[in-house]
Motif scaffolding. Structure first.
Motif, mmCIF file in Angstrom:
data_model
loop_
_atom_site.group_PDB
_atom_site.id
_atom_site.type_symbol
_atom_site.label_atom_id
_atom_site.label_comp_id
_atom_site.label_asym_id
_atom_site.label_seq_id
_atom_site.Cartn_x
_atom_site.Cartn_y
_atom_site.Cartn_z
ATOM 1 N N PHE A 25 0.830 -1.202 0.000
ATOM 2 C CA PHE A 25 0.000 0.000 0.000
ATOM 3 C C PHE A 25 0.869 1.260 0.000
ATOM 4 C CE2 PHE A 25 -1.471 3.394 2.836
ATOM 5 C CZ PHE A 25 -2.506 3.917 2.056
ATOM 6 N N VAL A 26 1.877 1.295 0.876
ATOM 7 C CA VAL A 26 2.763 2.459 0.965
ATOM 8 C C VAL A 26 3.512 2.659 -0.356
ATOM 9 C CG1 VAL A 26 4.862 3.343 2.074
ATOM 10 C CG2 VAL A 26 3.005 2.402 3.463
ATOM 11 N N ALA A 27 3.940 1.565 -0.973
ATOM 12 C CA ALA A 27 4.657 1.660 -2.252
ATOM 13 C C ALA A 27 3.762 2.261 -3.330
ATOM 14 C CB ALA A 27 5.159 0.287 -2.681
ATOM 15 N N VAL A 28 2.509 1.825 -3.394
ATOM 16 C CA VAL A 28 1.573 2.372 -4.385
ATOM 17 C C VAL A 28 1.321 3.853 -4.110
ATOM 18 C CG1 VAL A 28 -0.790 2.265 -5.285
ATOM 19 C CG2 VAL A 28 0.468 0.153 -4.826
ATOM 20 N N TYR A 29 1.138 4.198 -2.834
ATOM 21 C CA TYR A 29 0.898 5.596 -2.453
ATOM 22 C C TYR A 29 2.068 6.476 -2.882
ATOM 23 C CZ TYR A 29 -0.205 9.633 0.503
ATOM 24 O OH TYR A 29 -0.499 10.898 0.968
ATOM 25 N N GLU A 30 3.302 6.036 -2.600
ATOM 26 C CA GLU A 30 4.478 6.859 -2.872
ATOM 27 C C GLU A 30 4.866 6.873 -4.346
ATOM 28 O OE1 GLU A 30 7.425 5.321 -0.194
ATOM 29 O OE2 GLU A 30 6.618 6.435 1.526
ATOM 30 N N GLN A 31 4.609 5.762 -5.049
ATOM 31 C CA GLN A 31 4.961 5.700 -6.465
ATOM 32 C C GLN A 31 3.876 6.306 -7.346
ATOM 33 O OE1 GLN A 31 7.838 4.626 -7.679
ATOM 34 N NE2 GLN A 31 8.722 3.798 -5.827
#
Length: 282
Positions: free
Chosen positions: A9-15
């Motif tokens: 989730f964090v990766a999708v948010y930041e990318q």
């Protein structure tokens, strides 16, 4: 809910993109999408608005990001508290500019994760270094070169620019075109003399160094810029990428290191990371 789902989730948010997050997490895109869907089902909320290019967090997504960041940080601190002290290993890596933040960050992440105690120092490509990420033109005598990426340069145009309606842009259409000059850049060094040779005079609006600043000016409508055709840039909605029809502008980027130098563990691992990255890029 598990930590893996939160990391995705964090990766999708930041990318800002599911495909980019999958690459950053080294997982297949369907696996990441499934984990994200499971997280949304468990929380009974929608975390992202899916768009044709990338995703945008919802209000619930914004709320979860703060909680997820704290939880992942606490878990990292817990793991670190049980690690034994290791000998620090210093490694100097020279980098040229305009490599592309996303892919270079991924390479450095893979490199640092594989060497315990690594203390990485990023320096200018001309400085003394254990290895350098450069183009072949910058090779010094006695250096070995390991190719990583091969880039084709395209013209980045503001969204809505008239030339963005075309599949490609000709050199003749660059007469009077507002351009962002980026130096040092091998592609610019090939393009500009050719324009002058053909009597084509663009309107130079700025002279900067990095791709990120160039794209910021393009997005703001200041002018167009020559940039490498990176996958992460194709996902942007605020700039349009178009090839230049009558001029091929390309570059190869790789890792250079002294042939005579005894190969340390960090150097051997960096070579392996570069080979894996090159294999994925091809």
């Amino acid at each position: 809910m598990d930590l893996r789902q939160l990391q995705y989730f964090v990766a999708v948010y930041e990318q800002g993109s599911i495909s980019a997050a999958a690459r950053a997490c080294h997982v297949a895109q369907p696996s990441l999408s499934k984990a994200l869907q499971q997280l949304e089902d468990e929380l009974q909320v929608q975390l992202f608005q899916r768009q044709s290019r990338g995703v945008t967090p919802t209000e619930d997504g914004e709320r979860l990001y703060g909680h997820a960041g704290r939880m992942l940080s606490q878990m990292q601190s817990l793991r670190a508290s049980f690690r034994h002290s290791v000998t620090r290993v210093q490694f100097r890596l020279g980098l040229i500019r305009a490599l592309g933040v996303e892919r270079m960050s991924q390479l450095l992440r893979d490199f640092t994760a594989g060497v315990d105690g690594l203390e990485l120092h990023l320096v200018e490509p001309e400085d003394e270094a254990d290895a350098r990420v450069i183009t072949p033109r910058m090779l010094k005598a006695g250096e070995q070169f390991l190719p990583i990426w091969h880039d084709r340069f395209v013209l980045a145009l503001p969204a809505g620019h008239p030339l963005a309606l075309q599949d490609q842009v000709s050199l003749a259409q660059m007469q009077g075109l507002a351009l962002i000059k980026r130096t040092p850049c091998e592609a610019w060094s090939a393009l500009y003399p050719e324009l002058i040779r053909q009597g084509i005079q663009p309107d130079i609006r700025a002279d900067i160094h990095t791709i990120e600043y160039a794209l910021g000016l393009v997005s703001a409508g200041v002018g167009c810029a020559l940039v490498p055709d990176l996958e992460s840039l194709r996902e942007r909605q605020d700039v349009m990428l178009r090839p230049i029809s009558d001029l091929s502008l390309e570059r190869t980027i790789g890792m250079a290191y002294p042939r005579s130098q005894a190969e340390s563990n960090p150097l051997q691992w960096l070579q392996q990371v570069c080979r894996q990255t090159a294999s994925q890029a091809s």
